[in-house]
Structures are given as C-alpha cells and as structure tokens.
Design a protein around this motif. Structure first.
Motif, PDB file in Angstrom:
ATOM      1  N   GLU A  52       0.836  -1.205   0.000  1.00  0.00           N
ATOM      2  CA  GLU A  52       0.000   0.000   0.000  1.00  0.00           C
ATOM      3  C   GLU A  52       0.870   1.255   0.000  1.00  0.00           C
ATOM      4  O   GLU A  52       0.600   2.230  -0.708  1.00  0.00           O
ATOM      5  N   ASP A  53       1.935   1.242   0.781  1.00  0.00           N
ATOM      6  CA  ASP A  53       2.817   2.402   0.887  1.00  0.00           C
ATOM      7  C   ASP A  53       3.575   2.639  -0.413  1.00  0.00           C
ATOM      8  O   ASP A  53       3.765   3.788  -0.825  1.00  0.00           O
ATOM      9  N   LEU A  54       3.982   1.559  -1.068  1.00  0.00           N
ATOM     10  CA  LEU A  54       4.836   1.671  -2.248  1.00  0.00           C
ATOM     11  C   LEU A  54       4.050   1.785  -3.550  1.00  0.00           C
ATOM     12  O   LEU A  54       4.647   1.803  -4.627  1.00  0.00           O
ATOM     13  N   SER A  64       4.962  -1.080 -11.930  1.00  0.00           N
ATOM     14  CA  SER A  64       3.898  -1.988 -11.519  1.00  0.00           C
ATOM     15  C   SER A  64       4.339  -3.440 -11.649  1.00  0.00           C
ATOM     16  O   SER A  64       3.977  -4.289 -10.831  1.00  0.00           O
ATOM     17  N   LEU A  65       5.150  -3.727 -12.667  1.00  0.00           N
ATOM     18  CA  LEU A  65       5.664  -5.088 -12.827  1.00  0.00           C
ATOM     19  C   LEU A  65       6.587  -5.482 -11.671  1.00  0.00           C
ATOM     20  O   LEU A  65       6.647  -6.646 -11.282  1.00  0.00           O
ATOM     21  N   VAL A  66       7.316  -4.514 -11.124  1.00  0.00           N
ATOM     22  CA  VAL A  66       8.180  -4.792  -9.978  1.00  0.00           C
ATOM     23  C   VAL A  66       7.340  -5.281  -8.798  1.00  0.00           C
ATOM     24  O   VAL A  66       7.618  -6.315  -8.189  1.00  0.00           O
ATOM     25  N   VAL A  67       6.296  -4.520  -8.465  1.00  0.00           N
ATOM     26  CA  VAL A  67       5.443  -4.888  -7.332  1.00  0.00           C
ATOM     27  C   VAL A  67       4.709  -6.189  -7.616  1.00  0.00           C
ATOM     28  O   VAL A  67       4.583  -7.058  -6.743  1.00  0.00           O
ATOM     29  N   ALA A  68       4.228  -6.341  -8.856  1.00  0.00           N
ATOM     30  CA  ALA A  68       3.512  -7.557  -9.224  1.00  0.00           C
ATOM     31  C   ALA A  68       4.413  -8.785  -9.167  1.00  0.00           C
ATOM     32  O   ALA A  68       3.943  -9.899  -8.912  1.00  0.00           O
ATOM     33  N   ALA A  69       5.720  -8.617  -9.392  1.00  0.00           N
ATOM     34  CA  ALA A  69       6.661  -9.732  -9.310  1.00  0.00           C
ATOM     35  C   ALA A  69       7.039 -10.046  -7.867  1.00  0.00           C
ATOM     36  O   ALA A  69       7.344 -11.193  -7.528  1.00  0.00           O
ATOM     37  N   LEU A  70       7.038  -9.025  -7.012  1.00  0.00           N
ATOM     38  CA  LEU A  70       7.399  -9.238  -5.604  1.00  0.00           C
ATOM     39  C   LEU A  70       6.402 -10.150  -4.902  1.00  0.00           C
ATOM     40  O   LEU A  70       6.793 -11.006  -4.105  1.00  0.00           O
ATOM     41  N   ILE A  71       5.125  -9.975  -5.191  1.00  0.00           N
ATOM     42  CA  ILE A  71       4.078 -10.673  -4.442  1.00  0.00           C
ATOM     43  C   ILE A  71       4.149 -12.197  -4.598  1.00  0.00           C
ATOM     44  O   ILE A  71       4.208 -12.923  -3.590  1.00  0.00           O
ATOM     45  N   PRO A  72       4.165 -12.752  -5.816  1.00  0.00           N
ATOM     46  CA  PRO A  72       4.270 -14.210  -5.924  1.00  0.00           C
ATOM     47  C   PRO A  72       5.610 -14.749  -5.435  1.00  0.00           C
ATOM     48  O   PRO A  72       5.695 -15.890  -4.972  1.00  0.00           O
ATOM     49  N   LEU A  73       6.660 -13.933  -5.525  1.00  0.00           N
ATOM     50  CA  LEU A  73       7.961 -14.358  -5.006  1.00  0.00           C
ATOM     51  C   LEU A  73       7.894 -14.533  -3.502  1.00  0.00           C
ATOM     52  O   LEU A  73       8.333 -15.559  -2.962  1.00  0.00           O
ATOM     53  N   VAL A 176      12.640  -3.183  -3.691  1.00  0.00           N
ATOM     54  CA  VAL A 176      11.438  -2.595  -4.299  1.00  0.00           C
ATOM     55  C   VAL A 176      11.197  -1.196  -3.741  1.00  0.00           C
ATOM     56  O   VAL A 176      10.850  -0.267  -4.477  1.00  0.00           O
ATOM     57  N   ALA A 177      11.393  -1.023  -2.447  1.00  0.00           N
ATOM     58  CA  ALA A 177      11.224   0.298  -1.839  1.00  0.00           C
ATOM     59  C   ALA A 177      12.196   1.306  -2.442  1.00  0.00           C
ATOM     60  O   ALA A 177      11.831   2.450  -2.734  1.00  0.00           O
ATOM     61  N   GLY A 178      13.443   0.891  -2.650  1.00  0.00           N
ATOM     62  CA  GLY A 178      14.422   1.787  -3.231  1.00  0.00           C
ATOM     63  C   GLY A 178      14.037   2.234  -4.635  1.00  0.00           C
ATOM     64  O   GLY A 178      14.181   3.409  -4.995  1.00  0.00           O
ATOM     65  N   ILE A 179      13.515   1.298  -5.438  1.00  0.00           N
ATOM     66  CA  ILE A 179      13.076   1.632  -6.797  1.00  0.00           C
ATOM     67  C   ILE A 179      11.908   2.619  -6.745  1.00  0.00           C
ATOM     68  O   ILE A 179      11.804   3.530  -7.574  1.00  0.00           O
ATOM     69  N   ASP A 180      11.030   2.449  -5.772  1.00  0.00           N
ATOM     70  CA  ASP A 180       9.889   3.359  -5.624  1.00  0.00           C
ATOM     71  C   ASP A 180      10.350   4.770  -5.283  1.00  0.00           C
ATOM     72  O   ASP A 180       9.958   5.742  -5.934  1.00  0.00           O
ATOM     73  N   PHE A 181      11.192   4.925  -4.281  1.00  0.00           N
ATOM     74  CA  PHE A 181      11.653   6.253  -3.871  1.00  0.00           C
ATOM     75  C   PHE A 181      12.419   6.930  -5.011  1.00  0.00           C
ATOM     76  O   PHE A 181      12.305   8.136  -5.223  1.00  0.00           O
TER      77      PHE A 181
END
Length: 218
Positions: A52-54, A64-73, A176-181
């Motif tokens: 939610e934060d990111l 969006s692909l970064v976050v979508a890839a994090l979840i199933p991993l 992922v957080a670093g890519i977001d910031f």
C-alpha cells in the motif's frame, strides 16, 4: 487493497511495454497498460502495508511489474518464515544500503509514518544504489556492451542467487522500496537521462525478482 490469487507476471511482458528512453513521448500519450496488483488472502500484514505504501503514486507500467513480481515471489518463499537473514546494510562505504532505505525501515516500512522518505539528490542516490545493488549480484551475472547487467539469458536452475535470496520483512522488499523512492524523485525532476537510468534499473529488478521466483518452480 483487493486480494485473491496473485497473477503470474512474466519477464517477457517487458518486451511488450514501451521503453521510456527509446523515443520522445507524443503530446498526449495514452495511459500505459495497467498491471494488476493483487495480494493473496494469506499475505502478512507487513507485506500488505508495504505494498500500500509503495503504490501510493502511479509510477507507470514498468514499476507496476516490480510490485507484481514481488508478491508471488514472497508467497513462494513463505514470506520469509524460514529465512532469518537480511540484505546487506553496511552503514558506510561504497556498498552501503542507500540512506533513504534506512529511513524507511526506521519508520516501520510505511506503518509508523504516512510520509515517505525523499531522495534529496538523485545523483547521490544513484551512486548509492549502484554500489549496493552491484555488490549483491551473483558472480555469474554479466554486463552488456553498455555496461548494464544483462537480462536476456533464460533462467537456469543451477544459478545461485546468493544474498538476493533473502525474503520477508528484511529481505528483497527493500530493493522494491528503493526503486519506488527513486521513481518518485525522477518524476519531480522531469529529466530524460534520469528517467532512462531509473527505467533500466526497474527492468533489471523485475528480471531478478522473476528469476528468484523461478527457483521455487519444479
């Protein structure tokens, strides 16, 4: 945040998405294709809060692909339940974790503060990011002629991903957080060179995340 079975993102999807640095945008470009971000029912609170934060700001289809890839991993890794490690976080030196990430972690990864840490200097952050990210890459990774990490070879079962195989609240989430910031800072700069640097890093992170997930598949 909707929940349900996470979609299986594929690194091949990157080839179907526009390259941000490949051509100038038209005066009124169409919106990028959306990538659904769906959390499974058993997702832990720390991941729900972090996602939610990111995803507060729309950073486009590649992010969006970064976050979508994090979840199933994270789901495949059981959300780090069997992993007590953490990504390298030296306080000083060329391989130290970017300072903005340390600030985010101290703020509870989005749970204690509604304001995100900010990148004060893009050049400084990029230097910190490259030092930290490069230090975590496995020895078998190679660079292309432009000096960027190659993302074209198919994943191989025998590859050892080293410290990148760190999951849970202290693991790959920080990447992922670093890519977001970084992406938020790029939006405020409106600089094509900075955007291209960020986009290259985003695509590399997606490739790594999906490569890590491939290790859980038989």
């Amino acid at each position: 945040m909707p929940r349900g079975p996470p979609p299986p993102p594929s690194a091949s999807a990157l080839t179907a998405l526009p390259q941000l640095s490949s051509a100038p945008l038209p005066p009124n470009p169409p919106p990028p294709p959306s990538v659904p971000i769906v959390l499974p029912q058993n997702a832990p609170t720390w991941l729900v809060s972090a996602v939610e934060d990111l995803t507060r700001m729309d950073l486009g289809c590649h992010y969006s692909l970064v976050v979508a890839a994090l979840i199933p991993l994270e789901s495949a890794a059981k959300y780090g339940k069997d992993d007590d490690g953490r990504l390298p976080a030296a306080q000083k030196g060329p391989t130290a974790r970017p300072k903005v990430l340390a600030a985010w972690i101290r703020a509870g990864r989005g749970t204690k503060s509604k304001s995100q840490p900010t990148v004060d200097s893009l050049d400084t952050f990029v230097k910190e990011w490259n030092g930290w990210w490069d230090s975590m890459q496995p020895e078998w990774r190679e660079r292309n002629r432009q000096g960027r990490w190659r993302i074209d070879p198919p994943y191989r079962k025998e590859w050892d991903w080293g410290v990148l195989e760190t999951y849970g609240v202290n693991g790959i989430l920080s990447v992922v957080a670093g890519i977001d910031f970084w992406g938020v800072a790029v939006l405020s700069e409106d600089d094509e060179d900075q955007t291209a640097r960020w986009d290259n890093a985003v695509q590399d992170v997606v490739w790594v995340l999906e490569g890590l997930e491939s290790t859980f598949k038989k």
